[in-house]
Structures are given as structure tokens and as C-alpha cells.
Write an enzyme that holds these catalytic residues in place. Structure first.
Site, PDB file in Angstrom:
ATOM      1  N   ASN A   9       0.720  -1.269   0.033  1.00 31.85           N
ATOM      2  CA  ASN A   9      -0.062   0.146  -0.082  1.00 31.85           C
ATOM      3  C   ASN A   9       0.857   1.232   0.186  1.00 31.85           C
ATOM      4  OD1 ASN A   9      -1.767   2.129   0.442  1.00 31.85           O
ATOM      5  ND2 ASN A   9      -2.068   1.417   2.720  1.00 31.85           N
ATOM      6  N   TRP A  10       0.887   1.631  -0.909  1.00 30.53           N
ATOM      7  CA  TRP A  10       1.918   2.888  -1.126  1.00 30.53           C
ATOM      8  C   TRP A  10       1.479   4.115  -0.582  1.00 30.53           C
ATOM      9  CZ3 TRP A  10       3.795   3.075  -7.138  1.00 30.53           C
ATOM     10  CH2 TRP A  10       4.800   1.887  -7.226  1.00 30.53           C
ATOM     11  N   LYS A  11       0.180   4.165  -0.390  1.00 27.49           N
ATOM     12  CA  LYS A  11      -0.460   5.387   0.466  1.00 27.49           C
ATOM     13  C   LYS A  11      -0.029   6.554  -0.547  1.00 27.49           C
ATOM     14  CE  LYS A  11       0.130   3.585   4.932  1.00 27.49           C
ATOM     15  NZ  LYS A  11       0.257   3.754   6.262  1.00 27.49           N
ATOM     16  N   HIS A 104      -9.444   1.596   5.488  1.00 27.93           N
ATOM     17  CA  HIS A 104      -8.234   1.561   5.734  1.00 27.93           C
ATOM     18  C   HIS A 104      -8.391   2.581   7.008  1.00 27.93           C
ATOM     19  CE1 HIS A 104      -4.087   2.844   6.578  1.00 27.93           C
ATOM     20  NE2 HIS A 104      -3.711   1.827   5.987  1.00 27.93           N
ATOM     21  N   GLU A 106      -6.605   4.955   7.898  1.00 28.01           N
ATOM     22  CA  GLU A 106      -6.584   6.406   7.651  1.00 28.01           C
ATOM     23  C   GLU A 106      -7.544   7.068   7.058  1.00 28.01           C
ATOM     24  OE1 GLU A 106      -2.760   5.521   5.484  1.00 28.01           O
ATOM     25  OE2 GLU A 106      -1.801   5.371   7.277  1.00 28.01           O
ATOM     26  N   GLU A 177      -5.178  -4.431  10.997  1.00 29.12           N
ATOM     27  CA  GLU A 177      -4.009  -3.624  11.089  1.00 29.12           C
ATOM     28  C   GLU A 177      -4.159  -2.726  12.451  1.00 29.12           C
ATOM     29  OE1 GLU A 177      -2.077  -2.481   7.001  1.00 29.12           O
ATOM     30  OE2 GLU A 177      -3.743  -1.015   7.548  1.00 29.12           O
ATOM     31  N   GLY A 183       2.878   2.578  10.630  1.00 29.41           N
ATOM     32  CA  GLY A 183       3.744   3.696  10.558  1.00 29.41           C
ATOM     33  C   GLY A 183       4.559   4.011  11.721  1.00 29.41           C
ATOM     34  N   SER A 224       3.816  -1.908  10.375  1.00 28.46           N
ATOM     35  CA  SER A 224       5.224  -1.595  10.338  1.00 28.46           C
ATOM     36  C   SER A 224       5.700  -3.383   9.833  1.00 28.46           C
ATOM     37  CB  SER A 224       5.636  -1.370  11.969  1.00 28.46           C
ATOM     38  OG  SER A 224       5.155  -0.081  11.851  1.00 28.46           O
ATOM     39  N   GLY A 245       2.923  -0.975   4.166  1.00 25.84           N
ATOM     40  CA  GLY A 245       2.811   0.426   3.780  1.00 25.84           C
ATOM     41  C   GLY A 245       4.362   0.888   3.418  1.00 25.84           C
ATOM     42  N   GLY A 246       4.867   1.649   4.319  1.00 33.35           N
ATOM     43  CA  GLY A 246       6.217   2.268   4.064  1.00 33.35           C
ATOM     44  C   GLY A 246       7.185   1.387   3.463  1.00 33.35           C
TER      45      GLY A 246
END
Ligand code: PGA
Length: 262
Positions: A9-11, A104, A106, A177, A183, A224, A245-246
Site C-alpha cells: 500500500n503505497w499511500k 483503511h 487512515e 491492522e 507507520g 510496520s 505500507g512504508g
């Protein structure tokens, strides 16, 4: 059927040039690894990238003729109309997108998406033939108060209300999640993540009284995830895959995660 599902997930990272660069490194690394390609061929592994809306076409072009799945990070609850700034699930499907992330944390927190609103989005995405990665998870306060599972149950029951067990197993991928692990560099311990994923599977059984659906539903862990902790998480019995993600923004780290998953 249950299989490993590794999703990036590149956000809001990777512009068009970075997207192109990503695939220029990622595709050769993926296709020259025999273990990965065999696992994909044998249907025991799927690899999916969820770029920004702007990068979707570039990603689709680059991933053409490869087994890499390209998915969207969001989709509207309607297919057409006066919805400035929204992304139509019908347009996504027509463009060749097969998956969408919904729920998600966010989107829930920053864009005020509620469980009942998400339910409309999920239903619409399914109607358009998209598969849905549906995210659930608790805040730190909820965890400390001992209500994590109750919160997840509500997200599940309201967010996926009216969706038959067969569709849950075949068209929905659940991503657990914990919000406190997203993150933050803090990962849930593999045992904690396993316990919650096991509880989610039991919850599906309890809600639908369908053992097959509970056993077949793909459940991911996210929060993470890094190359170093991949193995501990993916080897847990009820964790079928990872939502990254990251560590998915750069090709070399995502490839390492895929390699460590098989
Ligand atoms: P993270 O994000 O891996 O950067 O913690 C996971 C996610 O939000 O899906």
C-alpha cells in the site's frame, strides 16, 4: 482458496517517475526468482501493489504481462455522478483494476469514513467485480481497555453487513491492522497478531456458521511490516499475508518481503 497475499500500500508516495522506476526494478527481481514465480504459478502466492490514483495507469502499463496485481487505495460508493474528486469503482474495473482497499484506518480517521458508509462502498465494489481488501483494527486505547475484539467485530459486522459467507471467502481479503502499529515502527508481536487473526477467523465462523468460509478467508496482518519481521509474522497459522505500507514504496524492500514470505 487460501493463499499467501503480499500487498504493498503505497499511500501517497511514488510519483509517476518513481512508479516507473519501481517497476523497472521490481519486475525483473520478481520474475527472475524461481521460487516466487513458481509460487505464483501454483496459485500459492499473489503479489499486489496499490499505488496512488494518479499512478494506477502507469502501474497497469508497467505490470502488463506480469502476474502482479494492481489495486486502488479507495473507491466511491457510487459508479457515476457528481462526486468531485472521487474514484469510480466502475472506471477502476473497466481500466483493469481488480482489487481495492477499503476501510483503511487512515480513511476512517482522516476522512471520517464510518462502518455503514464503508458497507455501501464494499457492496458497490463487489457489484463492479472488484475484490476488496477490507481493513479492521483497534486503537491503542481500545487495546488497553480490552475492547479490541469488540471493535473489530463491529467493523466487520457493520462494514460487511449483507455480504454472504461465500463472498467473504472468495472476494474479501481481511487485513488486520492494529492502528498503533501503522507507520510507528511498532509491530504487533507475531503471537498477538496470530491471536487476533485467529479470533477474526472464529468470528467469521460464529457470524455465518460456515466452517468452509472461515477456513478459506484470506487474513492479512499489517502495521510496520519490514523485511526483518516478515518471517515471524507470515509463519503464524492464521496470517495468510501482509499489507505493507512504508516498506513497500521501494522495490528492493518489497522484493525482500516477498522472498521472506515463501
Ligand atoms: P506501515 O503501514 O507498514 O507503514 O505501518 C501499513 C498500512 O497502513 O497498510
Amino acid at each position: 482458496m487460501r493463499r499467501k497475499f503480499i500487498a504493498g500500500n503505497w499511500k501517497m508516495f511514488n510519483d509517476l517517475k518513481e512508479t516507473k522506476n519501481f517497476f523497472e526494478s521490481f519486475i525483473p527481481a520478481l520474475t527472475k526468482d524461481e521460487q516466487i514465480t513458481n509460487a505464483i504459478k501454483n496459485n500459492t502466492l499473489e503479489v499486489a501493489i496499490f499505488p496512488t490514483a494518479l499512478s494506477l495507469s502507469t502501474a497497469l502499463d508497467n505490470a502488463k504481462d506480469t502476474p502482479i496485481i494492481i489495486g486502488a487505495q479507495n473507491a466511491c460508493s457510487d459508479i457515476e455522478g457528481a462526486y468531485t474528486g472521487e474514484i469510480s469503482p466502475m472506471h477502476l474495473a473497466k481500466a483493469g483494476i481488480t482489487h481495492v482497499i477499503l476501510g483503511h484506518s487512515e480513511r476512517r480517521k482522516l476522512f471520517y469514513e464510518t462502518n455503514s458508509f464503508l458497507n455501501r462502498k464494499v457492496k458497490r465494489a463487489l457489484e463492479e467485480g472488484l475484490k476488496v481488501v477490507f481493513c479492521v483494527g483497534e486503537t491503542l486505547e481500545e487495546r488497553d481497555a480490552g475492547v479490541a475484539l469488540a471493535m473489530i467485530r463491529e467493523e466487520f459486522q457493520v462494514g460487511l453487513a449483507g455480504i454472504p459467507a461465500k463472498d467473504i471467502a472468495e472476494k474479501i481479503i481481511i487485513a488486520y491492522e492494529p492502528i498503533w502499529a501503522i507507520g510507528t515502527g511498532r509491530t504487533a508481536s507475531p503471537e498477538d497478531a496470530q491471536n487476533v487473526c485467529r479470533s477474526i477467523r472464529k468470528m467469521i465462523y460464529g457470524l455465518y456458521d460456515d466452517e468452509r468460509a472461515a477456513a478459506d478467508t484470506i487474513i492479512l496482518y499489517g502495521g510496520s511490516v519490514k523485511p526483518e519481521n516478515t518471517k515471524y509474522l507470515i509463519t503464524q497459522l492464521d496470517i495468510d499475508g501482509l499489507l505493507v505500507g512504508g516498506a513497500s514504496v521501494k522495490a528492493d524492500s518489497l522484493i525482500q518481503i516477498v522472498k521472506n514470505s515463501i
